[in-house]
Design an enzyme around this catalytic site. Structure first.
Site, PDB file in Angstrom:
ATOM      1  N   ARG A  24       0.828  -1.217   0.000  1.00  0.00           N
ATOM      2  CA  ARG A  24       0.000   0.000   0.000  1.00  0.00           C
ATOM      3  C   ARG A  24       0.862   1.266   0.000  1.00  0.00           C
ATOM      4  O   ARG A  24       0.376   2.357  -0.259  1.00  0.00           O
ATOM      5  CB  ARG A  24      -0.933   0.020   1.222  1.00  0.00           C
ATOM      6  N   HIS A  25       2.151   1.101   0.342  1.00  0.00           N
ATOM      7  CA  HIS A  25       3.022   2.280   0.445  1.00  0.00           C
ATOM      8  C   HIS A  25       3.504   2.686  -0.941  1.00  0.00           C
ATOM      9  O   HIS A  25       4.268   1.965  -1.591  1.00  0.00           O
ATOM     10  CB  HIS A  25       4.167   2.004   1.434  1.00  0.00           C
ATOM     11  N   ALA A  72      15.144   6.781   2.024  1.00  0.00           N
ATOM     12  CA  ALA A  72      15.192   6.756   3.494  1.00  0.00           C
ATOM     13  C   ALA A  72      14.002   7.483   4.121  1.00  0.00           C
ATOM     14  O   ALA A  72      13.478   7.055   5.147  1.00  0.00           O
ATOM     15  CB  ALA A  72      16.506   7.368   3.978  1.00  0.00           C
ATOM     16  N   ARG A  73      13.558   8.551   3.511  1.00  0.00           N
ATOM     17  CA  ARG A  73      12.415   9.281   4.082  1.00  0.00           C
ATOM     18  C   ARG A  73      11.150   8.425   4.029  1.00  0.00           C
ATOM     19  O   ARG A  73      10.408   8.305   5.011  1.00  0.00           O
ATOM     20  CB  ARG A  73      12.175  10.586   3.320  1.00  0.00           C
ATOM     21  N   ARG A 103       3.917   1.162  10.372  1.00  0.00           N
ATOM     22  CA  ARG A 103       3.829  -0.296  10.504  1.00  0.00           C
ATOM     23  C   ARG A 103       4.493  -0.861  11.742  1.00  0.00           C
ATOM     24  O   ARG A 103       4.411  -2.071  11.985  1.00  0.00           O
ATOM     25  CB  ARG A 103       4.421  -0.959   9.249  1.00  0.00           C
TER      26      ARG A 103
HETATM   27  C1  LIG Z   1      -2.862   0.104  11.687  1.00  0.00           C
HETATM   28  C2  LIG Z   1      -3.293   0.272  10.246  1.00  0.00           C
HETATM   29  C3  LIG Z   1      -4.545  -0.122   9.863  1.00  0.00           C
HETATM   30  C4  LIG Z   1      -4.957   0.038   8.519  1.00  0.00           C
HETATM   31  N1  LIG Z   1      -6.202  -0.374   8.163  1.00  0.00           N
HETATM   32  C5  LIG Z   1      -6.605  -0.256   6.875  1.00  0.00           C
HETATM   33  C6  LIG Z   1      -7.904  -0.710   6.467  1.00  0.00           C
HETATM   34  O1  LIG Z   1      -8.695  -1.188   7.249  1.00  0.00           O
HETATM   35  N2  LIG Z   1      -8.238  -0.577   5.155  1.00  0.00           N
HETATM   36  C7  LIG Z   1      -7.403  -0.010   4.228  1.00  0.00           C
HETATM   37  O2  LIG Z   1      -7.777   0.083   3.063  1.00  0.00           O
HETATM   38  N3  LIG Z   1      -6.168   0.406   4.588  1.00  0.00           N
HETATM   39  C8  LIG Z   1      -5.748   0.297   5.868  1.00  0.00           C
HETATM   40  N4  LIG Z   1      -4.497   0.720   6.234  1.00  0.00           N
HETATM   41  C9  LIG Z   1      -3.605   1.268   5.182  1.00  0.00           C
HETATM   42  C10 LIG Z   1      -3.494   2.798   5.272  1.00  0.00           C
HETATM   43  O3  LIG Z   1      -4.765   3.401   5.150  1.00  0.00           O
HETATM   44  C11 LIG Z   1      -2.561   3.338   4.175  1.00  0.00           C
HETATM   45  O4  LIG Z   1      -3.111   3.095   2.907  1.00  0.00           O
HETATM   46  C12 LIG Z   1      -1.196   2.711   4.208  1.00  0.00           C
HETATM   47  O5  LIG Z   1      -0.703   2.631   5.524  1.00  0.00           O
HETATM   48  C13 LIG Z   1      -0.222   3.538   3.339  1.00  0.00           C
HETATM   49  O6  LIG Z   1       0.223   4.662   4.072  1.00  0.00           O
HETATM   50  P1  LIG Z   1       0.058   6.162   3.603  1.00  0.00           P
HETATM   51  O7  LIG Z   1      -1.357   6.459   3.264  1.00  0.00           O
HETATM   52  O8  LIG Z   1       0.682   7.038   4.636  1.00  0.00           O
HETATM   53  O9  LIG Z   1       0.768   6.277   2.214  1.00  0.00           O
HETATM   54  P2  LIG Z   1       2.178   6.086   1.546  1.00  0.00           P
HETATM   55  O10 LIG Z   1       1.853   5.480   0.246  1.00  0.00           O
HETATM   56  O11 LIG Z   1       3.196   5.411   2.404  1.00  0.00           O
HETATM   57  O12 LIG Z   1       2.599   7.569   1.263  1.00  0.00           O
HETATM   58  C14 LIG Z   1       3.299   8.380   2.209  1.00  0.00           C
HETATM   59  C15 LIG Z   1       2.642   9.742   2.321  1.00  0.00           C
HETATM   60  O13 LIG Z   1       2.609  10.367   1.042  1.00  0.00           O
HETATM   61  C16 LIG Z   1       1.418  11.153   0.920  1.00  0.00           C
HETATM   62  N5  LIG Z   1       0.610  10.632  -0.198  1.00  0.00           N
HETATM   63  C17 LIG Z   1       0.876   9.542  -0.980  1.00  0.00           C
HETATM   64  N6  LIG Z   1      -0.040   9.408  -1.945  1.00  0.00           N
HETATM   65  C18 LIG Z   1      -0.926  10.425  -1.772  1.00  0.00           C
HETATM   66  C19 LIG Z   1      -2.105  10.809  -2.454  1.00  0.00           C
HETATM   67  N7  LIG Z   1      -2.581  10.141  -3.501  1.00  0.00           N
HETATM   68  N8  LIG Z   1      -2.753  11.896  -2.021  1.00  0.00           N
HETATM   69  C20 LIG Z   1      -2.299  12.616  -0.967  1.00  0.00           C
HETATM   70  N9  LIG Z   1      -1.196  12.293  -0.258  1.00  0.00           N
HETATM   71  C21 LIG Z   1      -0.509  11.208  -0.663  1.00  0.00           C
HETATM   72  C22 LIG Z   1       0.677  11.010   2.245  1.00  0.00           C
HETATM   73  O14 LIG Z   1       1.081  12.070   3.092  1.00  0.00           O
HETATM   74  C23 LIG Z   1       1.183   9.700   2.789  1.00  0.00           C
HETATM   75  O15 LIG Z   1       1.078   9.586   4.203  1.00  0.00           O
HETATM   76  C24 LIG Z   1      -4.064   0.584   7.560  1.00  0.00           C
HETATM   77  C25 LIG Z   1      -2.783   0.981   7.973  1.00  0.00           C
HETATM   78  C26 LIG Z   1      -2.386   0.815   9.293  1.00  0.00           C
HETATM   79  C27 LIG Z   1      -0.991   1.222   9.691  1.00  0.00           C
END
Ligand SMILES: Cc1cc2nc3c(=O)[nH]c(=O)nc-3n(C[C@H](O)[C@H](O)[C@H](O)COP(=O)(O)OP(=O)(O)OC[C@H]3O[C@@H](n4cnc5c(N)ncnc54)[C@H](O)[C@@H]3O)c2cc1C
Length: 239
Positions: free
Chosen positions: A89-90, A188-189, A198
């Site tokens: 998802r990241h 790294a960021r 996570r």
């Molecule tokens: C404890 C936990 C429970 C979760 N439960 C669920 C669940 O039930 N269902 C589910 O679907 N997911 C779930 N997730 C996944 C979560 O919602 C995120 O999709 C996932 O952790 C990726 O992290 P991130 O959104 O910070 O994005 P990353 O892809 O790691 O991106 C890093 C940062 O970049 C920025 N960014 C990236 N893309 C965009 C964009 N398109 N628009 C705006 N800003 C952006 C944001 O600031 C983001 O925080 C869960 C995660 C955790 C840790």
């Protein structure tokens, strides 16, 4: 589960500092300028102290851009498809994941090699935010149930593949606990952000375990950055 640092930017913290010095100075910071010269105005008696001064300043002020330059690639063996779905998802990482369209799973391997067995299939208690609760089924029964279902899945998959059903269709019968290998690369960021999300107590145990192993490798790669990061990362859930 196994995690290995497969490849990485060779002098990552020097790269962070060189890039950051270019933000704060009109002087050229290209590779023809010795690193000691680039760092000359920074406070500290040694080059390591100067690097720490600068990186501390960057991290304290939330100036994360320079940490986007160094990247690392990790090889991961034996995580469930559930864990794989979470990590992928990241969006700032690049992934290659073992494909069950192309790879034919063998039914010959031990079930533990092929499928994930969470600790709660064996332990008598489960620890959650609500406290410690007992599991109302014996560990023996849970173990037998898991073995039986996993065995049925791999047998049914094998029968379909041997009958000529394409692997990409037969895999529909494989459970979410099926283990896969993958390779991923991040800067790294982005990696610090992933660990923030996570390693939290409410993240799932397997992705927490994966993150802890990634952090151990990252500390070998960028010791100052990830040791300082570790001091601040969210504490794991405790009973
Ligand atoms: C404890 C936990 C429970 C979760 N439960 C669920 C669940 O039930 N269902 C589910 O679907 N997911 C779930 N997730 C996944 C979560 O919602 C995120 O999709 C996932 O952790 C990726 O992290 P991130 O959104 O910070 O994005 P990353 O892809 O790691 O991106 C890093 C940062 O970049 C920025 N960014 C990236 N893309 C965009 C964009 N398109 N628009 C705006 N800003 C952006 C944001 O600031 C983001 O925080 C869960 C995660 C955790 C840790």
């Amino acid at each position: 589960m196994q995690v290995e640092l497969l490849d990485c930017t060779p002098t990552p913290e020097e790269l962070v500092c060189r890039a950051a010095r270019g933000d704060y100075s009109s002087d050229w910071v290209g590779s023809d300028v010795p690193f000691a010269e680039v760092m000359e105005p920074v406070e500290g008696d040694t080059i390591d102290e100067k690097k720490q001064t600068l990186m501390d300043h960057l991290m304290r002020s939330g100036h994360w851009g320079p940490f986007e330059h160094p990247s690392a690639t990790f090889a991961v063996r034996g995580v469930s498809r559930s864990c794989m779905a979470q990590i992928t998802r990241h969006r700032h990482a690049s992934f290659d994941v073992m494909s069950l369209r192309y790879v034919k799973l063998s039914g010959e391997e031990a079930l533990e090699e092929r499928f994930t067995y969470p600790e709660t299939f064996e332990s008598d208690e489960v620890v959650s935010r609500e406290g410690v609760e007992e599991i109302e089924m014996s560990a023996e029964e849970r173990g037998e149930l898991a073995d039986e279902v996993y065995q049925k899945c791999i047998d049914a998959y094998t029968d379909l593949v041997e009958a000529g059903v394409p692997k990409e269709d037969a895999r529909m019968l494989l459970p979410i606990g099926t283990k896969v290998n993958m390779t991923f690369s991040m800067n790294a960021r982005a990696l610090m952000h992933l660990l923030n999300m996570r390693m939290k107590g409410d993240a799932q145990w397997e992705v927490r375990e994966l993150s802890e192993k990634v952090l151990a490798e990252a500390k070998e790669w960028m010791p100052y950055t990830f040791e300082r990061y570790e001091e601040k990362h969210p504490q794991p859930l405790s009973p």
